[in-house]
Design a protein around this motif. Sequence first.
Motif, mmCIF file in Angstrom:
data_model
loop_
_atom_site.group_PDB
_atom_site.id
_atom_site.type_symbol
_atom_site.label_atom_id
_atom_site.label_comp_id
_atom_site.label_asym_id
_atom_site.label_seq_id
_atom_site.Cartn_x
_atom_site.Cartn_y
_atom_site.Cartn_z
ATOM 1 N N ALA A 262 29.547 16.317 18.867
ATOM 2 C CA ALA A 262 29.972 17.111 17.928
ATOM 3 C C ALA A 262 29.815 18.595 18.045
ATOM 4 O O ALA A 262 30.615 19.417 17.789
ATOM 5 N N ALA A 263 28.653 18.947 18.463
ATOM 6 C CA ALA A 263 28.432 20.389 18.930
ATOM 7 C C ALA A 263 29.267 20.794 20.024
ATOM 8 O O ALA A 263 29.950 22.055 20.147
ATOM 9 N N MET A 264 29.723 19.883 21.164
ATOM 10 C CA MET A 264 30.594 20.626 22.088
ATOM 11 C C MET A 264 31.987 20.425 21.633
ATOM 12 O O MET A 264 32.785 21.565 22.027
ATOM 13 N N ARG A 265 32.197 19.570 20.834
ATOM 14 C CA ARG A 265 33.708 19.798 20.236
ATOM 15 C C ARG A 265 33.971 20.934 19.283
ATOM 16 O O ARG A 265 34.919 21.576 19.654
ATOM 17 N N ALA A 266 33.016 21.237 18.531
ATOM 18 C CA ALA A 266 32.950 22.248 17.562
ATOM 19 C C ALA A 266 32.973 23.672 18.394
ATOM 20 O O ALA A 266 33.808 24.343 17.905
#
Length: 278
Positions: A262-266
Amino acid sequence: MAGSRLLLVGGEGDGPLAATLYDAGFAAAGIDATCEARMVRPAELADAVAHMRADARVLGAAVTMPHTVAISRLMDGLGPEAQVVRAVNTISHRAGALIGWNTDRSAFTLALDEAGFQPKGRTVLILGAGGAGRASVDALREAAGKIWVSSRDLDEARALCRDLGVSSGGPTPVGSLSLLVRKVELIVNATPIGNDGQAVPFPIEWVVPSHFIFDLIYQPPITPLVRGARERGARAINGLSMLLFQGLAAFEIWTGQPAPEAAMRAALERAVLGRLSS
């Protein structure tokens, strides 16, 4: 692992987006590591690998074109996909040994699946016979009906098809593209053509609405090929999903931890939106 460095080894200026992706992963996982981009010329590659091997602070590396095939021959060992594809986009550093991995193959499959394209029985044209082209062919060869591989260096295309057992379709000269483009359903651009925001690998007029275009370039996010294909009614995607998926797999290889998706995609989405609006 405190104060570790991840090297981004490439010859193109596509490091910032990848660095954003990996830095976000390290921060979310609480890992003290930073990315360091290295522009490496082909003649400098062996020295760069030797320095990497000798530096205990180097966690590993992410490798981009034009080095993915050549660097595979400089590793101390290869993971299973890298052995088959004969290209390396991820390097892990353990106890002075460099192990080469290929996360592009699985990432290609995941990106195509996320876009809703089913390759089973389809006719495919791969443009480019380097590491990205090799990963694409390996991902498609069991499902696709026919795979054609076009490269400015026809010997490279022949070697790719020989190494990966492409029997239906095969290598094809660039001069045959005007005929082939009209016959295929999936077109994959695995070359750097278009990363300048201007060039296209073939005339856009050849694109028809039944085509699905997968341009592996992610910087710029909308290449002339993607824009032109969409304007002509075809479905077209860029390489951002593939960048994300290969990065998630690479993160696990480097750290031994699940990637904070989630953090990397965001972070990747924010960086892309920032570039599109600037």
